[in-house]
Design a protein around this motif. Structure first.
Motif, short mmCIF file in Angstrom:
data_model
loop_
_atom_site.label_atom_id
_atom_site.label_comp_id
_atom_site.label_asym_id
_atom_site.label_seq_id
_atom_site.Cartn_x
_atom_site.Cartn_y
_atom_site.Cartn_z
N LEU A 49 0.82 -1.21 0.00
CA LEU A 49 0.00 0.00 0.00
C LEU A 49 0.86 1.25 0.00
O LEU A 49 0.53 2.24 -0.68
N ARG A 50 1.96 1.24 0.74
CA ARG A 50 2.86 2.39 0.75
C ARG A 50 3.43 2.66 -0.65
O ARG A 50 3.53 3.81 -1.08
N GLU A 51 3.80 1.58 -1.33
CA GLU A 51 4.33 1.74 -2.69
C GLU A 51 3.26 2.27 -3.64
O GLU A 51 3.54 3.12 -4.48
N GLU A 52 2.03 1.78 -3.49
CA GLU A 52 0.93 2.26 -4.35
C GLU A 52 0.65 3.74 -4.09
O GLU A 52 0.42 4.50 -5.04
N ILE A 53 0.68 4.15 -2.85
CA ILE A 53 0.43 5.56 -2.52
C ILE A 53 1.53 6.44 -3.11
O ILE A 53 1.25 7.50 -3.68
N THR A 54 2.77 5.98 -3.01
CA THR A 54 3.88 6.74 -3.58
C THR A 54 3.73 6.88 -5.08
O THR A 54 3.94 7.96 -5.64
N GLU A 55 3.36 5.79 -5.74
CA GLU A 55 3.18 5.82 -7.19
C GLU A 55 2.01 6.73 -7.57
O GLU A 55 2.09 7.48 -8.54
N MET A 56 0.93 6.69 -6.79
CA MET A 56 -0.22 7.54 -7.08
C MET A 56 0.13 9.02 -6.91
O MET A 56 -0.32 9.86 -7.68
N ARG A 57 0.92 9.32 -5.89
CA ARG A 57 1.35 10.71 -5.70
C ARG A 57 2.22 11.19 -6.85
O ARG A 57 2.09 12.32 -7.31
N ARG A 58 3.10 10.31 -7.32
CA ARG A 58 3.95 10.67 -8.45
C ARG A 58 3.10 10.96 -9.69
O ARG A 58 3.32 11.94 -10.39
N ARG A 59 2.11 10.10 -9.91
CA ARG A 59 1.23 10.31 -11.07
C ARG A 59 0.37 11.56 -10.89
O ARG A 59 0.05 12.24 -11.87
N LEU A 60 0.00 11.89 -9.66
CA LEU A 60 -0.78 13.10 -9.41
C LEU A 60 0.02 14.34 -9.74
O LEU A 60 -0.46 15.26 -10.41
N TYR A 61 1.28 14.37 -9.30
CA TYR A 61 2.12 15.54 -9.54
C TYR A 61 2.50 15.69 -11.01
O TYR A 61 2.74 16.79 -11.48
N SER A 62 2.54 14.56 -11.73
CA SER A 62 2.86 14.65 -13.15
C SER A 62 1.63 14.93 -14.00
O SER A 62 1.75 15.16 -15.20
N GLY A 63 0.45 14.88 -13.39
CA GLY A 63 -0.77 15.21 -14.10
C GLY A 63 -1.51 14.02 -14.70
O GLY A 63 -2.52 14.18 -15.35
N GLU A 64 -1.01 12.81 -14.47
CA GLU A 64 -1.65 11.63 -15.02
C GLU A 64 -2.88 11.21 -14.22
O GLU A 64 -3.82 10.65 -14.77
N LEU A 65 -2.87 11.46 -12.93
CA LEU A 65 -3.96 11.05 -12.05
C LEU A 65 -4.85 12.25 -11.76
O LEU A 65 -4.37 13.31 -11.37
N THR A 66 -6.13 12.07 -11.95
CA THR A 66 -7.06 13.17 -11.70
C THR A 66 -7.94 12.91 -10.49
O THR A 66 -8.50 13.84 -9.92
N ASN A 67 -8.09 11.66 -10.07
CA ASN A 67 -8.95 11.32 -8.95
C ASN A 67 -8.14 11.34 -7.65
O ASN A 67 -7.45 10.37 -7.32
N VAL A 68 -8.24 12.42 -6.92
CA VAL A 68 -7.47 12.58 -5.69
C VAL A 68 -8.05 11.70 -4.58
O VAL A 68 -7.32 11.25 -3.69
N ARG A 69 -9.32 11.41 -4.65
CA ARG A 69 -9.95 10.60 -3.61
C ARG A 69 -9.41 9.18 -3.55
O ARG A 69 -9.46 8.54 -2.51
N SER A 70 -8.88 8.69 -4.64
CA SER A 70 -8.31 7.35 -4.63
C SER A 70 -7.09 7.28 -3.71
O SER A 70 -6.86 6.26 -3.05
N ILE A 71 -6.33 8.36 -3.64
CA ILE A 71 -5.19 8.40 -2.71
C ILE A 71 -5.69 8.37 -1.28
O ILE A 71 -5.14 7.67 -0.42
N ARG A 72 -6.73 9.13 -1.01
CA ARG A 72 -7.31 9.15 0.33
C ARG A 72 -7.80 7.77 0.74
O ARG A 72 -7.59 7.33 1.87
N ALA A 73 -8.43 7.05 -0.17
CA ALA A 73 -8.92 5.71 0.12
C ALA A 73 -7.77 4.75 0.44
O ALA A 73 -7.86 3.95 1.37
#
Length: 66
Positions: free
Chosen positions: A21-45
């Motif tokens: 889960l820690r690795e997934e959160i890190t990857e999601m944050r990286r994608r968020l900052y690069s603009g690939e991820l638009t759903n911020v709630r998925s990180i919260r979940a």
């Protein structure tokens, strides 16, 4: 992820899942900052899932040490 499902797992499984889960959160944050991820709630979940896993893991470890 439900707490009942988490409580059924062993300590080793929970430790592995927390690492995953820690690795997934890190990857999601990286994608968020690069603009690939638009759903911020998925990180919260994922963070809430990690908190649940860590809570049950600490409960199990305290029971084992007694």
């Amino acid at each position: 992820m439900k707490i009942a499902d988490i409580r059924k797992k062993s300590t080793i499984d929970l430790a592995a899942q927390s690492t995953q889960l820690r690795e997934e959160i890190t990857e999601m944050r990286r994608r968020l900052y690069s603009g690939e991820l638009t759903n911020v709630r998925s990180i919260r979940a994922k963070r809430k899932d990690l908190a649940r896993v860590m809570t049950v893991l600490s409960e199990q470890l305290s029971k084992e040490s007694i």
